[in-house]
Every structure is written in C-alpha cells, then in structure tokens.
Design an enzyme around this catalytic site. Sequence first.
Site, short mmCIF file in Angstrom:
data_model
loop_
_atom_site.label_atom_id
_atom_site.label_comp_id
_atom_site.label_asym_id
_atom_site.label_seq_id
_atom_site.Cartn_x
_atom_site.Cartn_y
_atom_site.Cartn_z
N THR A 1 28.69 36.04 35.17
CA THR A 1 28.98 35.09 34.13
C THR A 1 29.94 34.05 34.73
OG1 THR A 1 28.72 36.92 32.46
CG2 THR A 1 30.28 34.91 31.80
N LYS B 1 24.62 32.04 27.27
CA LYS B 1 25.67 33.28 27.41
C LYS B 1 26.87 33.02 26.55
CE LYS B 1 27.92 36.86 29.19
NZ LYS B 1 27.57 38.34 28.99
N LYS C 1 37.59 36.35 29.13
CA LYS C 1 37.09 35.77 30.21
C LYS C 1 35.94 34.58 29.71
CE LYS C 1 33.89 35.72 33.87
NZ LYS C 1 33.16 36.51 34.91
P1 NAD Z 1 33.07 44.27 39.06
O1 NAD Z 1 34.36 43.59 39.49
O2 NAD Z 1 33.04 45.50 38.87
O3 NAD Z 1 32.08 43.79 40.22
C1 NAD Z 1 32.06 42.53 41.08
C2 NAD Z 1 32.00 43.06 42.41
O4 NAD Z 1 31.87 41.70 43.58
C3 NAD Z 1 32.93 44.13 43.12
O5 NAD Z 1 32.65 45.24 43.63
C4 NAD Z 1 33.60 43.21 44.28
O6 NAD Z 1 33.99 43.86 45.30
C5 NAD Z 1 32.23 42.23 44.58
N1 NAD Z 1 32.39 40.98 45.44
C6 NAD Z 1 33.47 40.13 45.50
N2 NAD Z 1 33.16 39.17 46.41
C7 NAD Z 1 32.14 39.52 47.15
C8 NAD Z 1 31.50 38.90 47.81
N3 NAD Z 1 31.68 37.91 48.46
N4 NAD Z 1 30.37 39.49 48.32
C9 NAD Z 1 29.74 40.66 47.73
N5 NAD Z 1 30.24 41.26 46.75
C10 NAD Z 1 31.59 40.78 46.41
O7 NAD Z 1 32.71 43.21 38.15
P2 NAD Z 1 31.51 43.67 36.80
O8 NAD Z 1 32.00 44.23 35.61
O9 NAD Z 1 30.14 44.16 37.55
O10 NAD Z 1 31.06 42.09 36.47
C11 NAD Z 1 30.17 41.21 37.33
C12 NAD Z 1 30.00 39.86 36.55
O11 NAD Z 1 29.11 40.31 35.19
C13 NAD Z 1 31.08 39.35 35.84
O12 NAD Z 1 30.78 37.87 36.02
C14 NAD Z 1 31.27 39.61 34.61
O13 NAD Z 1 31.85 38.68 33.71
C15 NAD Z 1 29.75 39.78 34.32
N6 NAD Z 1 29.69 40.90 32.96
C16 NAD Z 1 29.96 42.05 32.82
C17 NAD Z 1 29.76 42.85 31.93
C18 NAD Z 1 30.36 44.23 31.82
O14 NAD Z 1 30.39 44.72 30.92
N7 NAD Z 1 31.27 44.86 32.97
C19 NAD Z 1 28.89 42.46 31.20
C20 NAD Z 1 27.98 41.35 31.17
C21 NAD Z 1 28.66 40.29 32.12
#
Ligand code: NAD
Length: 299
Positions: free
Chosen positions: A95, A170, A245
């Site tokens: 997102t 979204k 966010k």
């Molecule tokens: P998270 O922090 O658990 O996961 C993100 C991952 O990306 C981390 O493990 C991090 O180490 C990794 N990362 C960072 N830089 C990187 C790179 N260069 N290459 C590969 N990996 C890398 O976050 P999340 O909860 O999984 O959320 C991810 C996205 O999904 C966000 O944009 C969030 O807004 C969106 N989202 C989350 C939810 C939720 O409920 N958690 C729901 C809908 C959308």
Amino acid sequence: MVSQTVAFLGLGHMGGPMAANLVKAGHRVRGYDPAPAALEAASAAGVEAVASAAEGVTDAEVVISMLPTGRHVLDLYEGVLGSARPGALFVDCSTIDVADARAAHERAVAAGMRALDAPVSGGVVGAEAGTLTFMAGGSEEEFAEARPLLEAMGKKAVHCGGAGAGQAAKICNNMILGISMIAVSEAFVLGESLGLSHQALYDVASTASGQCWALSVNCPVPGPVPASPANRDYRPGFAASLMAKDLGLAANAVRSGGVHAELGLRAAELYASYAERAGATEDFSGIVRTIRDQSGEQK
Ligand code: NAD
C-alpha cells in the site's frame, strides 16, 4: 493451471503467507527478505530463499513485491530492474502513495518491463487464508495475466483502471472506513452521555440509515458484535498504525489533487495522533476510547 516462476520480494506479515499460497498453488516461488526470520519462515513454507532481490528476479516471469512504503518499492525497482528478464511483469501489492505507484510503473516500463499495482484488503488473516481482495491498476492485458496468481492468493481481484488506480481505490475505501469508524465511535460516546445502552443504539443503527461495516462488523464497543476486536481488548484486526498510514496516503492525494475533503484530512490527523500515543498496536476501533477519554476531560 500454468505453473510460473515468481520472484516474491518482502516476506513479512502479509508477503510471507501470500508467497506460501503461491507455492501451494503449484508455482515456483523464489523469495527474498533482508530479515532472516522472514526468509526462514517462507523457506519452511516451500519458498526458495535467495540471497538478494536481484538474484530472485533473474529468471522470474512475474515479480511480486509486498513492502512497507513507496520509498522501499522505488528503491527496490531501482535495484532490480536491470537484472530482470525483459518483459517480466512487476506486480506491487504494497500500500503506497498513488504518485509513487505511478512512478514505479513508469520506471518498470522504461526498463522494458510491464507493471501492475495491486494493493490488498483483508489483512494478515486474509493473507493466510488466501481470501484477500486485490485492487489492480494497469492495462487489461497485464491484469488478465496476473489474475490467476492473484486468485491463488485471494478471493477477488478487481481491475480498477490504469497505473495507480488500484492504490487510488484502496485509499478511497480506507478513507471511508476511517471516517465511518470515527463517526460510529462518536455516536456511541454521545449515546453513553445520553444514557443510551450500546445494545439499543446498535439495534437501531445497524438496521437503520447509520448501518455500515464499522458498526455492524467491527463494532467499536464490546457486546453487540461478539467477533469484533472490542471484545478482546482491541487486539487487531486492523491495527491503528496501518489505518493512520493509509489515511496519510489519502491526505497526500487529497492535498495534491486540491480536493475539499475536510473529514478525510481530520480523520488522518486523529488517527495519526491516536496511533502515536496509544493505539499503534491496537485495532483501529480502539479510537472510541480516546474519544471517550477526551469527552471526560471536557466536562
Ligand atoms: P511487514 O513490515 O511485516 O513486511 C514488510 C517486509 O518487507 C519486511 O519483512 C521487510 O524486511 C521487507 N523488506 C524491506 N525492504 C525490502 C527489500 N528491499 N526487499 C525485500 N524485502 C524487503 O509489513 P506487512 O504487514 O507485511 O505489510 C506490507 C504492505 O502491505 C504494507 O504496504 C502495508 O501497508 C500493506 N498492508 C498490510 C496489511 C496488514 O494487515 N498487515 C493489510 C493490508 C495492506
């Protein structure tokens, strides 16, 4: 089903289970995450762990990213576009800002790739169960090509328009949700001050014109909807920090588009301050407690 080679970059709370569902659907998934624990968990679910994002994309037909912010996505694209196979389809499910999504799309296309933004709703529970909803922006052809993969990770995929349209859908949806949760919470606190029981207000509003998801599914007070986070001390659910966010992204788009959206901007401020003070790890419906506390202070 045609098995594809997919690079999955970002194996966190969402990306980890999404990649695991692609493995279950029979795809070859090469995954990378700089966090060793995330990489190990994905590897245990059948993802081939690689040592860098650039290595992961080398022979991938489709590159999926699930990263925290637009900055992460743009930096990642900068680093891997030169290593990807020409014409690979880049699908970003993070997102992020609409402007960043469009910039990522342009960079991918300029490097000879194809691109789609495909953010999700449904949270970690939906990622694990494979019941996410995807909102996609890009061409019809690219959406059609990505669709079987999206359907392996979710229950629904909607093509919303050109580059950035998935992110636009979204943040518009979540702006409605943030505003409506504040509206429902204010109504419950007003009802309390007028001597109205939670159940009575719920019974009326949930079958009248006040009905909405924030009330009838994610009810911010304990009691009327037993499965709502209010009944488990506001454990998420959808964390307030993520709502803050998404409303911040909506506020950016409101300002840059010159849109008169007073409630959207105010909701972004209220969630930013709630997430900063108390609610970062609480469900976003916990904002009702802030409204109640501040009402007490005003007496
Ligand atoms: P998270 O922090 O658990 O996961 C993100 C991952 O990306 C981390 O493990 C991090 O180490 C990794 N990362 C960072 N830089 C990187 C790179 N260069 N290459 C590969 N990996 C890398 O976050 P999340 O909860 O999984 O959320 C991810 C996205 O999904 C966000 O944009 C969030 O807004 C969106 N989202 C989350 C939810 C939720 O409920 N958690 C729901 C809908 C959308």
